[in-house]
Design a protein around this motif. Structure first.
Motif, mmCIF file in Angstrom:
data_model
loop_
_atom_site.group_PDB
_atom_site.id
_atom_site.type_symbol
_atom_site.label_atom_id
_atom_site.label_comp_id
_atom_site.label_asym_id
_atom_site.label_seq_id
_atom_site.Cartn_x
_atom_site.Cartn_y
_atom_site.Cartn_z
ATOM 1 N N ALA A 8 0.833 -1.205 0.000
ATOM 2 C CA ALA A 8 0.000 0.000 0.000
ATOM 3 C C ALA A 8 0.866 1.253 0.000
ATOM 4 O O ALA A 8 0.572 2.231 -0.700
ATOM 5 C CB ALA A 8 -0.925 -0.011 1.220
ATOM 6 N N ARG A 9 1.941 1.230 0.754
ATOM 7 C CA ARG A 9 2.860 2.359 0.809
ATOM 8 C C ARG A 9 3.519 2.590 -0.554
ATOM 9 O O ARG A 9 3.610 3.732 -1.022
ATOM 10 C CB ARG A 9 3.920 2.078 1.894
ATOM 11 C CG ARG A 9 4.913 3.189 2.119
ATOM 12 C CD ARG A 9 5.936 2.744 3.162
ATOM 13 N NE ARG A 9 7.016 3.696 3.283
ATOM 14 C CZ ARG A 9 7.039 4.717 4.115
ATOM 15 N NH1 ARG A 9 6.016 4.917 4.924
ATOM 16 N NH2 ARG A 9 8.083 5.539 4.167
ATOM 17 N N GLU A 10 3.965 1.503 -1.186
ATOM 18 C CA GLU A 10 4.590 1.633 -2.504
ATOM 19 C C GLU A 10 3.595 2.145 -3.536
ATOM 20 O O GLU A 10 3.959 2.945 -4.415
ATOM 21 C CB GLU A 10 5.161 0.285 -2.948
ATOM 22 C CG GLU A 10 6.439 -0.112 -2.240
ATOM 23 C CD GLU A 10 7.558 0.893 -2.481
ATOM 24 O OE1 GLU A 10 7.868 1.170 -3.659
ATOM 25 O OE2 GLU A 10 8.102 1.414 -1.494
ATOM 26 N N ALA A 11 2.354 1.688 -3.448
ATOM 27 C CA ALA A 11 1.330 2.159 -4.386
ATOM 28 C C ALA A 11 1.097 3.657 -4.218
ATOM 29 O O ALA A 11 0.908 4.381 -5.209
ATOM 30 C CB ALA A 11 0.027 1.388 -4.173
ATOM 31 N N LEU A 12 1.109 4.127 -2.997
ATOM 32 C CA LEU A 12 0.939 5.568 -2.742
ATOM 33 C C LEU A 12 2.136 6.357 -3.278
ATOM 34 O O LEU A 12 1.963 7.438 -3.856
ATOM 35 C CB LEU A 12 0.762 5.818 -1.244
ATOM 36 C CG LEU A 12 -0.573 5.395 -0.648
ATOM 37 C CD1 LEU A 12 -0.499 5.397 0.877
ATOM 38 C CD2 LEU A 12 -1.695 6.313 -1.121
ATOM 39 N N LEU A 13 3.338 5.833 -3.096
ATOM 40 C CA LEU A 13 4.527 6.509 -3.619
ATOM 41 C C LEU A 13 4.478 6.568 -5.149
ATOM 42 O O LEU A 13 4.781 7.611 -5.744
ATOM 43 C CB LEU A 13 5.786 5.788 -3.155
ATOM 44 C CG LEU A 13 6.145 5.938 -1.671
ATOM 45 C CD1 LEU A 13 7.272 4.978 -1.295
ATOM 46 C CD2 LEU A 13 6.528 7.371 -1.335
ATOM 47 N N ASP A 14 4.114 5.456 -5.779
ATOM 48 C CA ASP A 14 4.004 5.434 -7.240
ATOM 49 C C ASP A 14 2.981 6.458 -7.721
ATOM 50 O O ASP A 14 3.231 7.200 -8.684
ATOM 51 C CB ASP A 14 3.597 4.045 -7.728
ATOM 52 C CG ASP A 14 4.703 3.014 -7.599
ATOM 53 O OD1 ASP A 14 5.874 3.417 -7.486
ATOM 54 O OD2 ASP A 14 4.380 1.807 -7.613
ATOM 55 N N ALA A 15 1.831 6.466 -7.075
ATOM 56 C CA ALA A 15 0.766 7.379 -7.479
ATOM 57 C C ALA A 15 1.171 8.833 -7.282
ATOM 58 O O ALA A 15 0.946 9.684 -8.155
ATOM 59 C CB ALA A 15 -0.505 7.077 -6.683
ATOM 60 N N ALA A 16 1.778 9.125 -6.143
ATOM 61 C CA ALA A 16 2.182 10.499 -5.854
ATOM 62 C C ALA A 16 3.242 10.980 -6.835
ATOM 63 O O ALA A 16 3.178 12.115 -7.332
ATOM 64 C CB ALA A 16 2.701 10.597 -4.420
ATOM 65 N N GLU A 17 4.225 10.137 -7.127
ATOM 66 C CA GLU A 17 5.291 10.554 -8.040
ATOM 67 C C GLU A 17 4.729 10.875 -9.422
ATOM 68 O O GLU A 17 5.097 11.891 -10.034
ATOM 69 C CB GLU A 17 6.352 9.458 -8.140
ATOM 70 C CG GLU A 17 7.587 9.880 -8.926
ATOM 71 C CD GLU A 17 8.739 8.931 -8.710
ATOM 72 O OE1 GLU A 17 9.617 9.225 -7.872
ATOM 73 O OE2 GLU A 17 8.773 7.884 -9.392
ATOM 74 N N GLU A 18 3.837 10.031 -9.907
ATOM 75 C CA GLU A 18 3.242 10.284 -11.222
ATOM 76 C C GLU A 18 2.407 11.564 -11.228
ATOM 77 O O GLU A 18 2.547 12.412 -12.122
ATOM 78 C CB GLU A 18 2.368 9.108 -11.652
ATOM 79 C CG GLU A 18 1.654 9.361 -12.970
ATOM 80 C CD GLU A 18 0.676 8.249 -13.341
ATOM 81 O OE1 GLU A 18 -0.134 8.477 -14.271
ATOM 82 O OE2 GLU A 18 0.722 7.169 -12.724
ATOM 83 N N LEU A 19 1.543 11.711 -10.240
ATOM 84 C CA LEU A 19 0.656 12.876 -10.212
ATOM 85 C C LEU A 19 1.429 14.167 -9.995
ATOM 86 O O LEU A 19 1.141 15.194 -10.635
ATOM 87 C CB LEU A 19 -0.407 12.694 -9.126
ATOM 88 C CG LEU A 19 -1.432 11.582 -9.377
ATOM 89 C CD1 LEU A 19 -2.326 11.390 -8.152
ATOM 90 C CD2 LEU A 19 -2.278 11.904 -10.612
ATOM 91 N N PHE A 20 2.409 14.154 -9.107
ATOM 92 C CA PHE A 20 3.222 15.348 -8.904
ATOM 93 C C PHE A 20 3.980 15.704 -10.179
ATOM 94 O O PHE A 20 4.122 16.880 -10.528
ATOM 95 C CB PHE A 20 4.217 15.119 -7.761
ATOM 96 C CG PHE A 20 3.611 15.119 -6.388
ATOM 97 C CD1 PHE A 20 2.481 15.855 -6.102
ATOM 98 C CD2 PHE A 20 4.186 14.364 -5.367
ATOM 99 C CE1 PHE A 20 1.922 15.858 -4.824
ATOM 100 C CE2 PHE A 20 3.646 14.363 -4.090
ATOM 101 C CZ PHE A 20 2.503 15.107 -3.815
ATOM 102 N N ALA A 21 4.500 14.690 -10.872
ATOM 103 C CA ALA A 21 5.251 14.933 -12.110
ATOM 104 C C ALA A 21 4.350 15.524 -13.191
ATOM 105 O O ALA A 21 4.768 16.411 -13.939
ATOM 106 C CB ALA A 21 5.867 13.629 -12.606
#
Length: 220
Positions: A8-21
């Motif tokens: 769940a933590r990795e999924a949040l990191l993946d999602a945040a990195e994409e959306l922030f980018a």
């Protein structure tokens, strides 16, 4: 934290990195990150990271072990009086090599570029980078190697250098995703090393104050 929590933590990191980018740091809410990660818990960022700034810190340091290890390898091979391009290679090559190791599409370069553009986030980025003694030492040696420059000139050129490296990386990452470029991150790295060395060693034709605050090359 159990395996489910780690995923769940990795999924949040993946999602945040994409959306922030894609959209910028301030344009993306924690709720949007949670939804992109596929969780119905809109408080997931707070639950797993404690808050937004902690999430961003985790993103910044997410891959630093790999780049730090590579940076240490390059630094270990330096002679006692390294040339400017050799010092720059220790800072730049680990960054671009890591970008080259990521699957396509990747969002890392664009995320860091967006982060640098937010004044309140620059301290997070700088703090995570300068927490590494080797990186701090390399920046100090780079400053010593350009000791003939006035401090304000060095600050200004370092500011341009940082924007150039991150800006080129971000645009190149996007062009690879769009199919406009065939990935050659090593080539990009050496191009940036040469361009940076040329700028830092260029003659000063008109002395004057441009930037009066230190600005370094912050590459996680």
């Amino acid at each position: 934290m159990g395996q489910h929590g780690d995923k769940a933590r990795e999924a949040l990191l993946d999602a945040a990195e994409e959306l922030f980018a894609r959209f910028g740091i301030d344009a993306v809410s924690n709720r949007r990150i949670a939804e992109r990660a596929g969780t119905a818990n809109h408080s997931a960022v707070a639950y797993h990271f404690g808050g937004r700034e902690e999430l961003i810190r985790a993103l910044v340091t997410r891959h630093t072990a790999d780049t730090s290890r590579r940076r240490a390898e390059l630094a270990a091979g330096l002679n006692p009086n390294p040339a400017l391009p050799e010092l720059l290679a220790c800072l730049i090559l680990p960054w671009v090599e890591h970008l080259g190791s990521l699957p396509v599409p990747s969002w890392r370069a664009r995320f860091v570029y967006q982060l640098r553009a937010v004044p309140s986030m620059q301290e997070v980025l700088a703090g995570s980078v300068l927490a590494n003694p080797l990186t701090e030492d390399l920046i100090g040696r780079l400053e010593a190697a350009t000791g003939e420059l006035a401090p304000t000139t060095r600050y200004g050129r370092s500011w341009i250098l940082g924007n150039m490296v991150l800006g080129v990386s971000a645009e190149y990452e996007a062009r690879i995703q769009d199919g406009a470029e065939k990935a050659n991150w090593t080539g990009v790295g050496y191009f940036l090393i040469d361009a940076s060395a040329g700028m830092l060693s260029a003659p000063v034709t008109h002395p004057g104050d441009f930037l009066t605050q230190p600005s370094a090359v912050y590459l996680p």
